[in-house]
Design an enzyme around this catalytic site. Structure first.
Site, mmCIF file in Angstrom:
data_model
loop_
_atom_site.group_PDB
_atom_site.id
_atom_site.type_symbol
_atom_site.label_atom_id
_atom_site.label_comp_id
_atom_site.label_asym_id
_atom_site.label_seq_id
_atom_site.Cartn_x
_atom_site.Cartn_y
_atom_site.Cartn_z
ATOM 1 N N TYR A 1 -9.728 2.663 1.794
ATOM 2 C CA TYR A 1 -9.692 2.685 3.188
ATOM 3 C C TYR A 1 -10.402 1.528 3.791
ATOM 4 O O TYR A 1 -11.409 0.840 2.860
ATOM 5 C CB TYR A 1 -10.582 3.976 3.728
ATOM 6 C CG TYR A 1 -9.852 5.370 3.950
ATOM 7 C CD1 TYR A 1 -8.664 5.256 3.682
ATOM 8 C CD2 TYR A 1 -10.603 6.250 4.550
ATOM 9 C CE1 TYR A 1 -7.993 6.425 3.889
ATOM 10 C CE2 TYR A 1 -9.979 7.595 4.832
ATOM 11 C CZ TYR A 1 -8.553 7.671 4.576
ATOM 12 O OH TYR A 1 -7.805 8.873 4.784
ATOM 13 N N HIS A 33 -5.676 7.409 -2.820
ATOM 14 C CA HIS A 33 -6.752 6.270 -2.300
ATOM 15 C C HIS A 33 -7.744 6.216 -2.905
ATOM 16 O O HIS A 33 -8.336 7.340 -3.710
ATOM 17 C CB HIS A 33 -7.107 6.798 -0.613
ATOM 18 C CG HIS A 33 -6.098 6.713 0.499
ATOM 19 N ND1 HIS A 33 -5.742 7.722 1.348
ATOM 20 C CD2 HIS A 33 -5.220 5.721 0.611
ATOM 21 C CE1 HIS A 33 -4.656 7.203 1.861
ATOM 22 N NE2 HIS A 33 -4.309 6.083 1.702
ATOM 23 N N HIS A 68 1.739 4.461 -3.048
ATOM 24 C CA HIS A 68 1.823 5.831 -3.035
ATOM 25 C C HIS A 68 3.012 6.384 -3.410
ATOM 26 O O HIS A 68 3.115 7.291 -4.017
ATOM 27 C CB HIS A 68 1.666 6.137 -1.363
ATOM 28 C CG HIS A 68 0.361 5.981 -0.758
ATOM 29 N ND1 HIS A 68 -0.880 6.660 -1.169
ATOM 30 C CD2 HIS A 68 -0.054 5.837 0.378
ATOM 31 C CE1 HIS A 68 -1.782 6.512 -0.638
ATOM 32 N NE2 HIS A 68 -1.557 6.004 0.455
ATOM 33 N N HIS A 95 0.771 -1.299 -0.028
ATOM 34 C CA HIS A 95 0.100 0.065 -0.072
ATOM 35 C C HIS A 95 0.910 1.379 0.156
ATOM 36 O O HIS A 95 0.736 2.113 -0.849
ATOM 37 C CB HIS A 95 -1.043 0.038 1.342
ATOM 38 C CG HIS A 95 -1.691 1.157 1.440
ATOM 39 N ND1 HIS A 95 -2.952 1.130 1.071
ATOM 40 C CD2 HIS A 95 -1.606 2.419 1.908
ATOM 41 C CE1 HIS A 95 -3.428 2.557 1.179
ATOM 42 N NE2 HIS A 95 -2.766 3.282 1.825
ATOM 43 N N GLU A 96 1.933 1.261 1.105
ATOM 44 C CA GLU A 96 2.529 2.428 0.990
ATOM 45 C C GLU A 96 3.431 2.668 -0.287
ATOM 46 O O GLU A 96 3.865 3.810 -0.793
ATOM 47 C CB GLU A 96 3.545 2.170 2.362
ATOM 48 C CG GLU A 96 2.874 2.404 3.612
ATOM 49 C CD GLU A 96 1.832 3.652 3.765
ATOM 50 O OE1 GLU A 96 2.298 4.528 3.085
ATOM 51 O OE2 GLU A 96 0.703 3.651 4.320
#
Length: 264
Positions: free
Chosen positions: A214, A165, A159, A155-156
């Site tokens: 999320y 998101h 980014h 996930h990071e």
């Protein structure tokens, strides 16, 4: 700009359910190690905005200078991490490389840093957070307690590759309902959606299964009740176990490894 954080989700349930669920209401903005992607003061909890960066431009960076040239991402891993955590980080990078291959050719290449000016640094700290895309020099992917799971690391890294998101999309209200009454005081801004003219959705459909979505309970005052309710039954939100089919396709499109589709 998904393995479980702590498995927030049990497959097959409609909503993701956080482990160590706190059923008491939260109104404070203190950092909670049980929810390491919810860092008070950071954009949407785990995004570090660079100076002058416009948070209104979302989903994928449109400035090509923010993408890693030829998909090559040099990296370093702090020696402060024990060997098992370093292995988790490397496994996350390897998974992204393997899953985004096109006809056997890598779309994204993670390479050990070798004096490049621009690279990512995996460092320990408070929570999980990362700037979006390539910076002018090094970019820090912060992975603290609760973050060293392959899906959270992916996930990071996503980014760092240039994605935001999923639930920020302009069309999200067609797919989810946000219960603002259950959002922690002062954290409502993390659920803002933006106009289609301000974001690049890469002509892909809304992705409930995205590793970039999320959790249903993100920033909830009462962790026993979801903040995000999907309008389709049986879907899981906020999984941190794998890259979804659309996650993979978006990285491939973003880095020019497959053609950008026409359409909406």
């Amino acid at each position: 700009m998904k393995p479980v954080w702590f498995l927030w989700v049990f497959m097959g349930l409609t909503y993701s359910i956080p482990i160590n669920q706190n059923t008491t209401e939260r109104t404070d903005t203190e950092f909670d190690e049980d929810y390491p992607e919810e860092n008070p003061g950071l954009f949407e909890g785990d995004i570090e905005l660079r100076e002058g960066e416009d948070p209104n431009n979302r989903n994928a960076v449109t400035d090509k200078s923010r993408l890693w040239s030829n998909g090559k991402v040099p990296y370093t891993i702090s020696s402060h991490y024990p060997s098992n955590d370093q292995a988790t980080i490397r496994n996350a990078m390897r998974t992204i490389e393997e899953k985004t291959k096109v006809n056997g050719k890598k779309c994204i290449h993670f390479t050990p840093h070798n004096n490049e000016r621009q690279y990512i640094r995996f460092e320990s700290g408070t929570g999980c957070h990362t700037p979006i895309g390539k910076g002018h020099t090094s970019s820090t992917v912060t992975l603290g307690r609760g973050c060293l799971h392959t899906g959270v690391v992916m996930h990071e890294i996503n980014h760092a590759l240039g994605t935001y998101h999923e639930q920020s999309r302009h069309d999200r209200d067609n797919y989810i309902t946000v219960d603002y009454s259950n959002i922690q005081k002062g954290q409502e801004h993390n659920f803002v959606k933006f106009k289609s003219s301000n974001i690049d959705e890469l002509n892909q459909p809304y992705d409930f299964q995205s590793i970039m979505h999320y959790s249903a309970y993100s920033f909830a005052k009462d962790r026993s009740k979801p903040v995000i309710v999907p309008k389709i039954k049986g879907v899981v939100l906020g999984q941190r176990t794998h890259l979804s089919t659309i996650d993979i396709k978006e990285i491939q499109i973003l880095y020019g490894c497959i053609p950008r589709p026409h359409g909406k």
